[in-house]
Each structure stands twice: as C-alpha cells, then as structure tokens.
Design an enzyme around this catalytic site. Structure first.
Site, short mmCIF file in Angstrom:
data_model
loop_
_atom_site.label_atom_id
_atom_site.label_comp_id
_atom_site.label_asym_id
_atom_site.label_seq_id
_atom_site.Cartn_x
_atom_site.Cartn_y
_atom_site.Cartn_z
N ARG A 241 0.86 -1.17 0.00
CA ARG A 241 0.00 0.00 0.00
C ARG A 241 0.90 1.23 0.00
O ARG A 241 1.94 1.26 0.68
CB ARG A 241 -0.91 0.02 1.24
CG ARG A 241 -2.12 -0.87 1.12
CD ARG A 241 -3.10 -0.39 0.05
NE ARG A 241 -4.27 -1.23 -0.09
CZ ARG A 241 -4.42 -2.20 -1.00
NH1 ARG A 241 -3.45 -2.47 -1.86
NH2 ARG A 241 -5.54 -2.90 -1.07
N GLU A 270 -3.08 7.63 -4.62
CA GLU A 270 -3.45 7.08 -5.93
C GLU A 270 -4.70 7.72 -6.48
O GLU A 270 -5.64 7.94 -5.71
CB GLU A 270 -3.69 5.56 -5.82
CG GLU A 270 -2.42 4.81 -5.60
CD GLU A 270 -2.61 3.31 -5.52
OE1 GLU A 270 -3.61 2.80 -6.05
OE2 GLU A 270 -1.74 2.66 -4.94
N HIS A 288 -0.58 0.24 -10.10
CA HIS A 288 -1.26 -0.71 -9.20
C HIS A 288 -1.69 -1.97 -9.97
O HIS A 288 -2.89 -2.27 -10.07
CB HIS A 288 -2.46 -0.03 -8.52
CG HIS A 288 -2.89 -0.71 -7.26
ND1 HIS A 288 -3.39 -0.04 -6.16
CD2 HIS A 288 -2.89 -2.02 -6.90
CE1 HIS A 288 -3.70 -0.90 -5.20
NE2 HIS A 288 -3.39 -2.12 -5.63
#
Ligand code: DGY
Length: 322
Positions: A241, A270, A288
């Site tokens: 993360r 993000e 991602h």
C-alpha cells in the site's frame, strides 16, 4: 436461496464474474466503471443486501451512518481492506470479507518484476528505445546490477511476502531476511532468516520489498529514519500500500543519493504520483498492477461471490475479516 438478494457492485468486473453475479442476485453492475460517490455508497449500504466494493472505494464511517439494517455483507474485491472502516461496518451489522490467496502469485511475480526492472535499468532503457535515443550497444553502457545472489529483506511475511521469499530463494538464489509484527512459524520461514526488528534488518539488505497491510498501523512505516538505515546501494520495492512509505521522504532519499532506486506499484495518493518521482530514471512506476491478470481478477470476483453466498445462506464466509 428463495428470494433474489440485491447486490451493488461498485466497479466493472470481469465479464465471467458479472454473469455469475447476475445469475444469482438482483445485481446493480457498473458498466461505465465510474467510481461511486460517497452518496452512492451510502445509498447502497442503506438499500441493498450487500455491497461488493474494491480498493478505490472509501468506505468511511459516513458511508455506514445511513445503514438501515438491510445490508448484511460487504464483500470486498481485493485482499486489502484498509479503505473500509471495519468498526463502522460491524456497528452497521455488516460482515466484511476479502479475497486472499487467489492474487498471491501474481502480486509476488510483480514484486520480482519490479526488483529486476529497477536493478537492470529496464524502465530507463525502455523509455530511451521508445524515444529514439538508443544509439547502440556498448560494453560499458547501460550497466545495471545483478539480482541473483543478493540479499532481500521482506517486510510483512503473510501469503504474498512468503511467495516473494520463495521466488527469491528458489529462482534467484537470494538470501532472504524477513520481519513482520508476529513471528512466523518455522514452517512458514522455510529457509528465510527471521530478524527481530525492522531497524536491524534494513542495513543488511540489497533489496527491500514491502508486503504489510495498509492502514493506520503501518502508515509511514518506511519513513526518513528507516530509509536512512538502508545501504545507499539498496533498492525499495512496494507492491503493498502506498502509505506504508513516506513518499516525500523517499523522493528526498533518492535525490540525495542515499537510495539507489525504487520500484513502486502503489502510491500514497493514488492515482496521483509524487511529482518528484515522475522525472527520475532510477524508479520504475506501475499503475497498481499487482493482481491485474485476467486469472486473478476473475478468481477474486468468484471468491467475493462465494463469500456473498455463504453469508446469505447463513454459513460462515471463508474470508471474513470483520
Ligand atoms: C488488493 O487486493 O488489495 C489489491 O491491492 C487490489 O487489487
């Protein structure tokens, strides 16, 4: 099931998954794939029997405030649940599930891909070829560094951390050190050396790969102080993360020559990426992609469906997290 339960799906899913959901449930799909607003998520929790959200949905306490008692389950599409206020979900009477296992191999593969890409200069090389700036091979040109035989530090030793360690040891002959909050069993360690403290692991590694969950407990686990403990030739890889790393501190460490490179698949804000990373040749930046194969994403959807069915049939769902 006698009645068709109403299930709201927050994003577009692989067609096989959408078809399977539509067969069983009165399902609200999202063909446009536009992320749902907070209000739409609130409405889903208030009016549906289940919500099938994913990492791009922020399920804050506000979303659960309007719960009517109808929603029984939040079946997250993805293993990480740091975007869900679990306590608020439980207060609202919702079981929360995730989708572990099925994305482990793809995420571990991607971590290895990033290690290789950074150490071998694959990102910078690819950019140069595409830009027409490659003027040929030379014995001393484009020299990267070897991954095989180096020392890897794995931070967080759950399923994905263990899968990365296996690849590193068996595929690349690496020495692997690991740290996580709970000491793993000897069986899970399987040749990996356990290190009692993160601070003492850091100076020993050539590559550091992060595999902790996100959330308040791991926010900025890798901060300026910890980055400074890594050798200057080390490379950081993050497929966990974004907020596990203090991105501004990472940019400083790279700019100051105190870290040799970084391979990132996740970011603090993000899809916004720190501008200090974008122009750097020593970083590889992916959008991602950890679980982004048709195989994983289909299996994740099927696993979420399995969890929904279990809750509606009054059974314990396989992947309950709250
Ligand atoms: C996960 O499973 O948590 C991923 O980050 C989303 O694909």
């Amino acid at each position: 099931m006698s009645e068709r339960r109403r299930v709201v799906v927050s994003r577009r899913l692989p067609s096989e998954v959408e078809a399977a959901l539509a067969e069983r449930f009165d399902v609200q799909l999202n063909p446009d794939d536009a992320p749902l607003t907070t209000e739409a998520l609130r409405r889903a929790i208030a009016t549906a029997d289940a919500l099938l959200p994913t990492v791009t949905d922020r399920l804050s306490a506000e979303v659960f405030d309007g719960a009517s008692g109808r929603c029984r389950v939040v079946a997250n599409f993805g293993v990480g649940v740091n975007h869900i206020d679990l306590a608020a979900a439980v207060r609202a009477g919702c079981v929360v599930t995730n989708t572990p296992d099925v994305l482990t191999d793809d995420t571990a593969d991607l971590a290895i891909l990033l290690m290789l890409a950074v150490l071998r200069g694959a990102g910078a090389g690819e950019r140069r070829v595409r830009a027409g700036r490659w003027d040929g091979w030379g014995p001393t040109r484009d020299l990267g560094r070897r991954l095989s035989g180096k020392t890897l530090g794995v931070v967080g030793f759950g399923r994905i951390g263990q899968a990365v360690a296996r690849r590193a040891r068996q595929g690349f002959g690496m020495q692997v050190l690991a740290w996580s909050r709970r000491r793993p069993s000897a069986e899970a360690l399987d040749g990996v050396t356990w290190v009692e403290s993160l601070d003492s692991l850091l100076p020993q590694v050539d590559v550091l790969s992060l595999h902790t969950p996100g959330g308040a407990e791991t926010r900025h686990l890798i901060d300026a102080h910890r980055l400074a403990r890594l050798p200057a030739h080390a490379v950081l890889v993050n497929t966990a993360r974004g907020d596990v790393v203090d991105e501004a501190a990472l940019v400083d460490a790279l700019a100051g020559g105190r870290l040799a490179g970084a391979g990132l698949d996740v970011y603090e804000r993000e899809p916004v990426v720190h501008p200090g990373l974008l122009g750097r040749e020593d970083v590889v930046l992916l959008p991602h992609l950890g679980s982004a194969t048709l195989e994983s994403r289909t299996a994740m959807g099927m696993r979420a469906l399995e969890n929904l069915v279990a809750v509606f049939e009054g059974r314990a769902p396989r992947d309950r997290v709250a």
